[in-house]
Design an enzyme around this catalytic site. Sequence first.
Site, PDB file in Angstrom:
ATOM      1  N   GLU A 171       0.822  -1.231   0.000  1.00 51.93           N
ATOM      2  CA  GLU A 171       0.000   0.000   0.000  1.00 51.93           C
ATOM      3  C   GLU A 171       0.846   1.267   0.000  1.00 51.93           C
ATOM      4  O   GLU A 171       0.604   2.191   0.789  1.00 51.93           O
ATOM      5  CB  GLU A 171      -0.971  -0.009   1.196  1.00 51.93           C
ATOM      6  N   GLU A 283      -5.103  -8.846   0.011  1.00 58.53           N
ATOM      7  CA  GLU A 283      -5.798  -8.542   1.267  1.00 58.53           C
ATOM      8  C   GLU A 283      -7.264  -8.365   0.923  1.00 58.53           C
ATOM      9  O   GLU A 283      -7.606  -7.559   0.050  1.00 58.53           O
ATOM     10  CB  GLU A 283      -5.287  -7.246   1.925  1.00 58.53           C
TER      11      GLU A 283
HETATM   12  O1  AHR Z   1      -4.806  -6.014   7.184  1.00 57.64           O
HETATM   13  C1  AHR Z   1      -4.739  -4.855   7.961  1.00 57.64           C
HETATM   14  C2  AHR Z   1      -4.128  -3.671   7.228  1.00 57.64           C
HETATM   15  O2  AHR Z   1      -4.949  -3.276   6.182  1.00 57.64           O
HETATM   16  C3  AHR Z   1      -2.807  -3.949   6.569  1.00 57.64           C
HETATM   17  O3  AHR Z   1      -1.753  -3.758   7.437  1.00 57.64           O
HETATM   18  C4  AHR Z   1      -2.765  -2.933   5.479  1.00 57.64           C
HETATM   19  O4  AHR Z   1      -2.042  -3.375   4.371  1.00 57.64           O
HETATM   20  C5  AHR Z   1      -4.210  -2.634   5.176  1.00 57.64           C
HETATM   21  O5  AHR Z   1      -4.446  -1.275   5.218  1.00 57.64           O
HETATM   22  O1  AHR Z   2      -6.946   4.961   6.719  1.00 61.05           O
HETATM   23  C1  AHR Z   2      -5.951   3.994   6.511  1.00 61.05           C
HETATM   24  C2  AHR Z   2      -6.381   2.678   6.977  1.00 61.05           C
HETATM   25  O2  AHR Z   2      -6.436   2.704   8.376  1.00 61.05           O
HETATM   26  C3  AHR Z   2      -5.488   1.563   6.615  1.00 61.05           C
HETATM   27  O3  AHR Z   2      -5.855   0.923   5.436  1.00 61.05           O
HETATM   28  C4  AHR Z   2      -5.677   0.614   7.728  1.00 61.05           C
HETATM   29  O4  AHR Z   2      -4.512  -0.055   7.951  1.00 61.05           O
HETATM   30  C5  AHR Z   2      -6.092   1.458   8.878  1.00 61.05           C
HETATM   31  O5  AHR Z   2      -7.215   0.936   9.516  1.00 61.05           O
END
Ligand code: AHR
Ligand code: AHR
Length: 496
Positions: A171, A283
């Site tokens: 991401e 994911e």
């Molecule tokens: O799976 C939880 C979080 O969701 C991960 O760390 C991230 O890649 C996504 O935003």
């Molecule tokens: O706003 C970002 C999000 O916040 C990410 O995807 C996640 O990891 C967290 O809950």
Amino acid sequence: MTRISIDLRRRLGTVDRRIFGQFIEHIGRCIYGGVYDEGSPLADARGFRRDVLDAARPLRIPILRWPGGNFVSGYHWLDGVGPRDRRPRRSELAWYAEESNRFGTDEFIEYCRVLGAEPFICVNMGSGTMDEAQAWVEYCNGTGNTSWANLRRQHGHAEPYRVRYWGLGNEMYGGWQIGNMNAHDYVKKARAFAMVMKRTDPSIQLIGCGQNGWSEWDEITLSGLAELIDFHSIHLYTGGPDHYATVFQSHQAERAIRICAALIERVRYAQRIAHPIHIAFDEWNVWWRTRSHEDRVGGVEERYNLSDALAVATYLNGFIRHCRTVRIANFAQLVNAIAPIFTNPRGLFLQAIYHPLRLYAEHVQDVALDVHVAGETYALTPDQESPGGRVHHVADLGPFTLVDASATCDEAGRAVAVALVNRDRDRDLPVTLDLGGAVIAGAVSAWEVNGADVTATNSFETPRAVDVRERKLDARGARLEIMAPAHSITVLRCDV
Ligand code: AHR
Ligand code: AHR
């Protein structure tokens, strides 16, 4: 009346088993207290929770992604190898935590071996360097007389790990990601990483960091990386307080796949790319209740109800329908953090979403069939789609049939599996399953996931509020009439 028509000659393609992949991140209690629990009476000599392994095995996990997630963008893998007591304890800035580093690369590989899963490592493209990523590949896969390969040997692992799947960052577009950047900068950096990683081991497969499949980020990164990658990743989390919004938002995954597949096709055509590029949906889940920025430590322990289980089954049906494009998917995540398995120091229970994951992994056959569903539909209104939160608007994709279905058969066309999801919140729906002339031979086995109502939620106190019931159906001929109970998933298996 819902009519489901299947024609065993209309094959969509091969269902890649890797769509049943899972993901474990250093987040909340996923690794520590979930996968790994040193000193717990429930852990084996290696520190692996035996009860978690026993619950994970039936999910038949073909590929396991690690170590993040947001976590990886601040993770230095070298901190997590060598004698445990000498590993540094670090600040963990993705989830405002501390990382003991007691679970690292060697423990992860061992965990994969125990589960029979292929390891999939995502590298740090946030605070990490390309040298570090290169060294990681060499530590895992190196066969030469180099210091990184020798370090692995020193740690007791003479044989290379042969880690085949490597993700180019997580991401990297997101403001929450350590070292996030714009798409053009990502392309530059990812190309540099890809070059040294591939030169270290040309047999590895690279997963480029996509977003949701339909964004400008996806477009730019795909066209900048096409010649170097084997997969483009998509992440998606859906769901909200409304039952119908939750179950139908899973179809957003199919929008993501369709748009992304078109972007991939365009790029391959324009750049004359001969090798395939597939989607790694690395994911995905229902996730909306516990996603606050304030409580990121314990704040990922989502509790799932029956609506969520129906949503998960709908996602899986979508992956099966798009089996030609989606060749890897990783459920986020395996244990405790937005997960099907939920532990405490004394044991665990299985969340509602565990059941579809398990039943599909067990019964889905190798070949996806084209399925036609005709029946009552439901039109979602835009204001049902949860005010506030991060929602996905899918009303335009509807109206949706209340029953969603996927069908698969084995290569020989004899063993058939049909998965029916009745997303009606209140009503049983009669279904006619038409096998297009194929004749059912012998009994039909049925597994039904259900609970008292869509809010049914498993817990330590009520571990079977949502459960699976198995039964045999009497069937003959080329048709099956069944009642799909309200808010249920039914997986049918028969020979024809
Ligand atoms: O799976 C939880 C979080 O969701 C991960 O760390 C991230 O890649 C996504 O935003
Ligand atoms: O706003 C970002 C999000 O916040 C990410 O995807 C996640 O990891 C967290 O809950």
